[in-house]
Design a protein around this motif. Structure first.
Motif, PDB file in Angstrom:
ATOM      1  N   ASN A  67     -14.348   6.121   9.149  1.00  0.00           N
ATOM      2  CA  ASN A  67     -14.500   4.928   9.975  1.00  0.00           C
ATOM      3  C   ASN A  67     -15.037   5.824  11.310  1.00  0.00           C
ATOM      4  O   ASN A  67     -14.398   5.128  12.425  1.00  0.00           O
ATOM      5  N   GLY A  68     -15.780   6.273  11.384  1.00  0.00           N
ATOM      6  CA  GLY A  68     -16.222   6.706  12.414  1.00  0.00           C
ATOM      7  C   GLY A  68     -15.952   8.275  12.925  1.00  0.00           C
ATOM      8  O   GLY A  68     -14.959   8.881  12.416  1.00  0.00           O
ATOM      9  N   ASN A  81     -21.279  12.183  13.593  1.00  0.00           N
ATOM     10  CA  ASN A  81     -20.909  13.315  12.967  1.00  0.00           C
ATOM     11  C   ASN A  81     -20.429  13.075  11.409  1.00  0.00           C
ATOM     12  O   ASN A  81     -19.783  13.793  10.951  1.00  0.00           O
ATOM     13  N   ARG A  82     -21.037  11.782  11.117  1.00  0.00           N
ATOM     14  CA  ARG A  82     -20.355  11.298   9.705  1.00  0.00           C
ATOM     15  C   ARG A  82     -20.832  12.481   8.493  1.00  0.00           C
ATOM     16  O   ARG A  82     -20.388  12.526   7.315  1.00  0.00           O
ATOM     17  N   HIS A  83     -21.975  12.984   8.758  1.00  0.00           N
ATOM     18  CA  HIS A  83     -22.406  14.019   7.617  1.00  0.00           C
ATOM     19  C   HIS A  83     -21.779  15.280   7.654  1.00  0.00           C
ATOM     20  O   HIS A  83     -21.963  15.969   6.668  1.00  0.00           O
ATOM     21  N   THR A  84     -21.045  15.493   8.792  1.00  0.00           N
ATOM     22  CA  THR A  84     -20.361  16.787   8.808  1.00  0.00           C
ATOM     23  C   THR A  84     -18.914  16.731   9.168  1.00  0.00           C
ATOM     24  O   THR A  84     -18.281  17.889   8.560  1.00  0.00           O
ATOM     25  N   MET A 133     -18.081   2.898  -3.607  1.00  0.00           N
ATOM     26  CA  MET A 133     -19.011   3.866  -3.155  1.00  0.00           C
ATOM     27  C   MET A 133     -18.221   5.015  -2.250  1.00  0.00           C
ATOM     28  O   MET A 133     -17.446   4.644  -1.460  1.00  0.00           O
ATOM     29  N   CYS A 134     -18.508   6.092  -2.564  1.00  0.00           N
ATOM     30  CA  CYS A 134     -17.954   7.305  -2.011  1.00  0.00           C
ATOM     31  C   CYS A 134     -18.445   7.614  -0.765  1.00  0.00           C
ATOM     32  O   CYS A 134     -19.835   7.489  -0.401  1.00  0.00           O
ATOM     33  N   ALA A 135     -17.891   8.167   0.392  1.00  0.00           N
ATOM     34  CA  ALA A 135     -18.344   8.206   1.824  1.00  0.00           C
ATOM     35  C   ALA A 135     -19.171   9.682   2.092  1.00  0.00           C
ATOM     36  O   ALA A 135     -19.156  10.429   1.304  1.00  0.00           O
ATOM     37  N   TYR A 136     -19.704   9.748   3.224  1.00  0.00           N
ATOM     38  CA  TYR A 136     -20.472  10.759   3.614  1.00  0.00           C
ATOM     39  C   TYR A 136     -19.567  11.989   3.877  1.00  0.00           C
ATOM     40  O   TYR A 136     -19.670  13.019   3.524  1.00  0.00           O
ATOM     41  N   ASN A 137     -18.329  11.732   4.594  1.00  0.00           N
ATOM     42  CA  ASN A 137     -17.513  12.745   5.168  1.00  0.00           C
ATOM     43  C   ASN A 137     -16.868  13.554   4.076  1.00  0.00           C
ATOM     44  O   ASN A 137     -16.673  13.259   2.978  1.00  0.00           O
ATOM     45  N   ALA A 138     -16.472  14.825   4.293  1.00  0.00           N
ATOM     46  CA  ALA A 138     -15.545  15.551   3.727  1.00  0.00           C
ATOM     47  C   ALA A 138     -13.987  15.277   3.954  1.00  0.00           C
ATOM     48  O   ALA A 138     -13.697  14.704   5.057  1.00  0.00           O
TER      49      ALA A 138
END
Length: 863
Positions: free
Chosen positions: A193-194, A198-201, A232-237
């Motif tokens: 949630n934000g 930087n959601r891809h990292t 749906m799985c998210a972008y973040n780690a």
């Protein structure tokens, strides 16, 4: 001769039987599991891998049609080439606290989606945003009001989110025992949630307590109880592993603990993030293998890493049988949707196109907009306005006459949208004068006034523009379509037909004309577009004069001509382009006041919009960054204008349109009436006017806390729930979670708590009596909160565990009953032995988290 004929007919019969045996998946009388196994066994490895991306190609030799898994239905069917009903944004739906309305909205939306799907299929025009797999709802917890996508959620509370989300899923998926009406998808799993920038990292790390007590609650509700069919799985780690390849989240919890047997899709481009941004994997093949083995069945991407699964198999990192597991999950969904069965077998296949924007659906859009409106302040009963005492109303503000703000993000196009200004004018009728002054934009005071004159624009001797369309993203080659148009003015859904040989998907266009001004003056061209638009004058690319708005200034001379070219690119999603000509004026609050100061009442419609808050946006201006906010204050230009309006001494009503909380410190202390209208959908203007003039008694309640300012908030990138949301916040908010006023009053009495202890199943009932003690009928949202009084562990200050919206006539009394079970109200704790000792709870019932009317104790006997 007869012997030969008999042998021949027998041969044909054997061949037919053989064909039927080979294609058993086409037999609708067989169990789905048998059909899925048969279909997958027919596929080559290349065909299998091709089916694991969102844009799955046709397999013509088996009669399997192409299918694009990507569709959206956040608050109505989105991005469709058809005209559809647009309901209030998700955060507004949460503010209704009405699970019945939400379920009906989802039911209506899936009706419209079914009609679109079958009409597209029959016209042999399938594609993206026409399918039956909706990647909604977004059930991430809105932990921080700065998150731009919080508008897509159901707020900050896990219980409310789970309840609203479950209602949405049930409405979307239908109740047929054999077929899904459509497939819902719970996203973004998990701890996501934000911030957007930087959601891809980013790598989210939270305590076990926060994971289970906050971030997973709603997902568990939708998976285990509502039986959602997609995730749906998210972008973040999460703890160093990308979510779409996370062993704990995907394997241990989702598949093993919760028994999820539906399909998982990646967020779009998330698998590429494994090796491009997270740097946890070597390359696409490595990332793809890990994602599939973790249970991510479908990859959404324009450049799929899954196409490298061939290399992963060759390297021994994954086996074909692992591919088969995902394939079977994907095809099971398609079979449950009836995609391989004759229409007469599928109960939803004959829903007609007439359901699109039907009267019933439009009426419900209005009802939900009304239900969502939260009355935050009403000093001296300023509202509802008495039309008999008003001769002149001033409507002011950047959102007063904006359709965009009402549709929010992830939206479809309705045929008609009623703005707030239009709603007020309709309600005022002929007896009340309504004056309108925009006053300012969302973040600046450059106000555009249209003065378009079609006779100033010619192309090859005719009035209008030469339009050239290209079915590529670079204006390459000869145009696929060329025609004369009056001016660029379009709203296309993705894939909608633009003209012969062109659809609005990955498309570019070029409009050219000659502008001849009538006089020497400064002119302003306004070119709003949903994707990318560039303006060229005499071959020179022009620069915008506003950071946010597409305003271009030309100092033009009478008698001269100017070549105007507009270049537009539509990559995906909705396609919008508009061209206008007028004047641009830098306004001041004093200018606005001089126009409206003689009004009997001033209605200021402000806030923010999806122009500046949303998903990974390019916007970087004061207070906003990449779709998120860096401040929760009302933009300064609006606050300055609001202060000047208040200084007139005239009654001011602040109509707030937002997708998240605003820090209303000054406003709440100085403006007599504040109405929170969210992003209310196509009928919002009518709904707000109904509330302001008393034709509807507001009863929306806040699904989020309204903090004072960013000093109340922690580090945006810190996912700890300490001092966040009403459950843990130690400060004093401007408006608390669950808050909302009414034009009537309610009295609570007779709290009754009863327990029933059964072996391994402790339950309780809580009953309360509510009476409408005011002068008009109205709705009340009865809210039940619990505090776990187990000593020695972290527990929320209070936590919502039940709610019901009820309607009461003047003087009417109703009893509200809540059914509780020990597992639901117990605060999660890692130590299962200690968790088993949770037996004592405080029960709190009232009209908001900060307005508790009655309290009692609930105790369970033994462990």
């Amino acid at each position: 001769m007869k012997i030969k004929q008999t042998l021949f007919l027998g041969l044909i019969l054997l061949c037919s039987l053989g064909t039927l045996a080979q294609y058993r998946f086409k037999n609708p009388d067989l169990p789905i599991g048998v059909r899925v196994d048969d279909l997958v066994s027919q596929l080559t490895l290349e065909e299998k891998i091709g089916q694991m991306v969102n844009n799955a190609p046709a397999i013509e030799r088996l009669g399997i049609p192409a299918y694009n898994w990507w569709n959206e239905c956040l608050h109505g069917v989105a991005r469709s080439p058809y005209r559809v009903t647009s309901f209030p944004q998700a955060i507004a739906m949460a503010a209704t606290w009405d699970i019945h309305s939400v379920k009906k909205m989802a039911d209506y939306a899936s009706d419209e989606g079914r009609a679109i799907f079958h009409d597209s299929a029959r016209k042999r025009n399938p594609g993206i945003f026409k399918g039956l797999t909706y990647w909604s709802p977004n059930i991430n917890i809105f932990r921080d009001p700065r998150w731009g996508r919080g508008q897509e959620t159901y707020g900050e509370d896990p219980f409310l989110t789970g309840a609203i989300g479950a209602a949405f899923v049930k409405g979307i998926q239908g109740d047929d025992p054999n077929y899904l009406k459509a497939s819902a998808c719970a996203k973004h799993y998990a701890v996501h949630n934000g911030p957007e920038w930087n959601r891809h990292t980013y790598n989210a790390e939270v305590s076990d307590f926060d994971l289970w007590d906050t971030y997973l609650v709603a997902f568990r509700e939708l998976v285990v109880n509502a039986k959602v069919t997609g995730v749906m799985c998210a972008y973040n780690a999460f703890y160093g592993e990308p979510c779409c390849g996370n062993d704990l989240l995907m394997t241990d919890i989702l598949r093993k603990d919760w028994g999820f047997d539906g399909y998982v899709t990646s967020d779009c481009g998330a698998i590429e993030d494994f090796f491009r941004t997270h740097k946890t994997h070597d390359d696409a093949a490595d990332a793809a293998a890990n994602a599939v083995l973790s249970g991510t069945d479908c990859e959404c991407s324009h450049n799929p890493a899954y196409l490298e699964l061939f290399d992963a198999i060759d390297a021994g990192d994954i086996a074909e049988k692992d591919i088969d597991i995902s394939l079977k999950r994907l095809f099971k969904i398609r079979f449950r949707l009836g995609m391989f069965d004759p229409d007469e077998r599928v109960p939803y296949a004959n829903i007609p196109l007439s359901v699109l924007e039907s009267d019933e659906h439009k009426e419900h859009a209005l009802k939900m907009a009304q239900e969502s409106i939260v009355l935050l302040k009403n000093e001296d009963d300023l509202l509802p306005l008495n039309k008999g005492k008003i001769k002149k109303i001033a409507v002011v503000g950047p959102n007063a006459d904006s359709e965009d703000v009402l549709l929010a993000n992830y939206y479809g196009y309705p045929s008609e949208v009623t703005t707030f200004l239009e709603g007020v004018k309709d309600k005022a009728g002929k007896d009340i004068e309504v004056v309108y002054e925009k006053g300012c934009n969302l973040v600046d005071n450059l106000v555009f006034t249209s003065e378009y004159n079609s006779k100033l624009f010619t192309s090859e001797g005719q009035y209008g523009f030469k339009a050239e369309y290209f079915q590529n993203l670079n204006w390459e080659g000869e145009p696929a379509l060329t025609r004369l148009e009056k001016r660029p003015d379009y709203k296309w859904g993705d894939g909608q037909e633009v003209g012969d040989n062109v659809i609005a998907s990955r498309m570019t266009a070029r409009w050219s004309t000659v502008f001849m001004p009538e006089q020497t003056d400064e002119y302003c061209f306004n070119v709003p577009a949903d994707d990318m638009a560039e303006l060229y004058i005499d071959g020179v690319k022009q620069n915008k004069v506003s950071e946010l708005y597409p305003y271009y200034i030309l100092q033009a001379e009478k008698g001269k001509t100017y070549e105007i070219i507009i270049r537009y690119r539509q990559f995906a999603d909705n396609a919008e382009i508009f061209f206008d000509l007028g004047t641009l004026k830098k306004t001041t609050p004093e200018d606005v006041v001089s126009v409206v100061k003689d009004a009997d009442v001033i209605l200021f419609a402000g806030g923010i919009s999806s122009r500046i808050e949303g998903e990974e946006m390019p916007v970087e201006i004061e207070g906003f960054k990449k779709g998120d906010r860096t401040s929760i204050a009302l933009p300064a230009v609006q606050l300055d204008l609001l202060k000047e309006l208040q200084a007139t001494g005239k009654p001011v009503v602040f109509v707030l349109m937002i997708g998240s909380a605003i820090g209303l410190e000054w406003e709440s202390n100085n403006i007599p009436a504040i109405v929170n209208a969210w992003y209310g959908g196509q009928a919002a203007g009518t709904a707000i006017a109904d509330v302001i003039f008393g034709d509807y008694n507001p009863a929306g309640r806040l699904p989020v806390t309204f903090y004072k300012n960013v000093d109340d908030l922690g580090d945006f990138e810190d996912y700890s729930m300490a001092n966040r949301t009403y459950r843990y916040f130690l400060g004093t908010p401007v408006y608390p979670f669950g808050y909302g006023l009414s034009y009537t009053s309610f009295k609570y009495s007779d709290l009754r708590i009863q327990t029933a202890n059964k072996e391994n199943d402790a339950t309780a009932t809580v009953e309360v009596t509510v009476k409408n003690t005011g002068k008009v009928a109205g709705d009340e949202v009865v809210q039940l909160y619990v505090r776990d009084q187990t000593s020695g562990i972290i527990t929320p200050i209070k936590a919502l565990k039940g709610f019901e919206r009820i309607s009461l006539d003047k003087g009417e009394i109703k009893t509200v009953k809540f059914n509780l079970d020990k597992q639901t109200i117990t605060t999660w704790h890692h130590d299962s032995d200690q968790a088993a000792e949770h037996n004592n709870f405080m029960i709190m019932v009232g009209g908001s988290s900060d307005d508790i009317k009655l309290t009692g104790k609930l105790s369970f006997a033994g462990k």
